[in-house]
Design an enzyme around this catalytic site. Structure first.
Site, mmCIF file in Angstrom:
data_model
loop_
_atom_site.group_PDB
_atom_site.id
_atom_site.type_symbol
_atom_site.label_atom_id
_atom_site.label_comp_id
_atom_site.label_asym_id
_atom_site.label_seq_id
_atom_site.Cartn_x
_atom_site.Cartn_y
_atom_site.Cartn_z
ATOM 1 N NE ARG A 1 -0.251 -15.707 2.412
ATOM 2 C CZ ARG A 1 -0.824 -16.643 3.147
ATOM 3 N NH1 ARG A 1 -0.082 -17.536 3.772
ATOM 4 N NH2 ARG A 1 -2.123 -16.703 3.268
ATOM 5 C CG HIS B 1 7.987 -8.870 8.658
ATOM 6 N ND1 HIS B 1 8.864 -9.454 7.764
ATOM 7 C CD2 HIS B 1 7.086 -9.821 8.978
ATOM 8 C CE1 HIS B 1 8.502 -10.716 7.583
ATOM 9 N NE2 HIS B 1 7.441 -10.959 8.306
ATOM 10 C CG ASP C 1 -5.117 -19.179 3.006
ATOM 11 O OD1 ASP C 1 -4.244 -18.803 3.800
ATOM 12 O OD2 ASP C 1 -4.861 -19.580 1.853
ATOM 13 N N GLY C 2 -4.974 -20.467 6.036
ATOM 14 C CA GLY C 2 -4.478 -21.658 6.734
ATOM 15 C C GLY C 2 -5.250 -21.861 8.031
ATOM 16 C CG ASP D 1 -1.056 -11.321 2.727
ATOM 17 O OD1 ASP D 1 -0.239 -10.391 2.808
ATOM 18 O OD2 ASP D 1 -0.836 -12.462 3.170
ATOM 19 C CB THR E 1 -4.411 -11.915 6.250
ATOM 20 O OG1 THR E 1 -3.366 -11.693 5.303
ATOM 21 C CG2 THR E 1 -5.685 -12.153 5.471
ATOM 22 N N GLY F 1 -0.189 -15.462 10.344
ATOM 23 C CA GLY F 1 0.418 -14.129 10.327
ATOM 24 C C GLY F 1 -0.441 -13.127 11.076
ATOM 25 N NE ARG G 1 2.378 -19.041 9.315
ATOM 26 C CZ ARG G 1 2.701 -17.749 9.224
ATOM 27 N NH1 ARG G 1 3.772 -17.286 9.813
ATOM 28 N NH2 ARG G 1 1.933 -16.920 8.541
ATOM 29 C CG ASP H 1 -4.485 -13.855 1.127
ATOM 30 O OD1 ASP H 1 -5.123 -13.579 2.168
ATOM 31 O OD2 ASP H 1 -3.492 -14.598 1.128
#
Ligand code: ADP
Length: 319
Positions: free
Chosen positions: A171, A249, A103-104, A127, A125, A11, A72, A129
């Protein structure tokens, strides 16, 4: 270290451009060649690689999104995909890689490091997170975007005496909802990290109403479910017409805030320093305003925590 590659993956987040700029200019400052890898890991596999110069990253510090684009890639998750990626890096004589993403993307960076290719992860990101850093690039901008929306919704909520449920991204993390809830003066904040009593949400709306309050704002993190469902439940219990806004978004775009630009500039340059000093398989971050680095996977194995003090404070101030 003769040449370093940089890519953005997963993202996108505002401030990624400022991080790319910092990586590119830091490399050039240290006399290291720098290559931009376009379209994330998929572009790496396909050899979408171009040398960048000082001018390549001019006039991007203020722009949202990522000039290197993102993607992705399922292929990259396979050992064959990773082998192709390393072959491309070798072809361009790149000997270190900075991966800006979530993280991905970090898991992907770890895979390359395990196969002998030095990588450093830069957390980007909205997020917030990623464990191992207090803040990720993009969070502050997204937070300010949410706040601008909340302030506008508040105007109309007051005019019409309404309850508004606002759903924000994040997320599985509640940071954006928590910070936006506190900064926007929400009555209730629903986040995945804390069990909220729905009765308490209802009680607060009622109490506010009895006090003559003309509006209530309920901040809903996407990780706890849909704001539409919460609004339906509120309407059932209180016979109200709760309105819903899903910010979606819009939260990912926009010009990065000064805070994000500074964070991105610091983290990008730090990632280059680490590679030049022979470090690999690390993620960079910021803790108590100090630059730090952790093993990329050990960091991801830690649990991401919200700031409990902020959560308590938000409850205290929304009585
Ligand atoms: P983010 O980095 O924002 O969390 P994703 O989770 O979609 O975004 O990950 C971005 C990309 O990183 C994926 O499309 C994939 O190519 C790569 N990736 C994710 N997880 C792994 C993994 N376990 N091993 C190798 N590559 C991965």
């Amino acid at each position: 270290m003769k040449a370093i590659g940089v890519l953005t993956s997963g993202g996108d987040a505002p401030g990624m451009n400022a991080a790319i700029r910092s990586v590119v200019r830091s490399c050039i400052y240290h006399g290291v060649k720098v290559y931009g890898i376009y379209y994330g890991y998929q572009g790496l596999i396909e050899g979408e690689i171009k040398e960048l110069t000082i001018g390549s990253v001019g006039d991007i510090i203020q722009k949202g999104g990522t000039m290197l684009y993102s993607s992705r890639s399922e292929e990259f998750k396979t050992p064959e995909g990773q082998k192709k990626a390393i072959e491309q890096l070798k072809k361009f004589e790149i000997d270190g890689l900075v991966v800006i993403g979530g993280d991905g993307s970090f898991r992907g960076a770890k895979k390359l490091t395990e196969q002998g290719f030095p990588c450093i992860g830069v957390p980007g990101t909205i997020d917030n997170d990623i464990p191992g850093t207090d803040f990720t690039i993009g969070f502050d901008t997204a937070l300010n975007t949410v706040i601008q929306a909340v302030d506008k919704i508040r105007d109309t909520a007051t005019s019409h005496e309404r309850v508004y449920a606002i759903e924000v991204m994040g997320r599985d993390a509640g940071d954006l909802a928590l910070w936006a809830g506190l900064a926007g003066g929400a009555e209730s904040i629903l986040i995945p990290e804390r069990e909220s009593s729905f009765d308490e949400v209802i009680e607060k709306i009622k109490r506010g109403h009895e006090r003559g309050k003309r509006h209530s704002i309920i901040m809903v993190a996407e990780g706890v479910g849909s704001a539409v469902d919460y609004a339906d439940q509120i309407n059932e219990k209180l016979d109200l017409s709760t309105r819903v806004t899903v910010l979606g978004h819009t939260q990912r775009g926009g010009s990065p805030t000064a805070t994000d630009r500074v964070l991105a500039s610091r983290l990008g340059a730090f990632a280059v320093d680490l590679l030049i000093n022979g470090k690999q398989g690390r993620m960079v971050g910021i803790e108590n305003n100090q630059l730090i680095h952790h093993d990329i996977i050990e960091a991801l194995e830690q649990q991401h925590n919200i700031d409990d003090g902020l959560y308590q404070l938000s409850n205290q101030l929304s009585i």
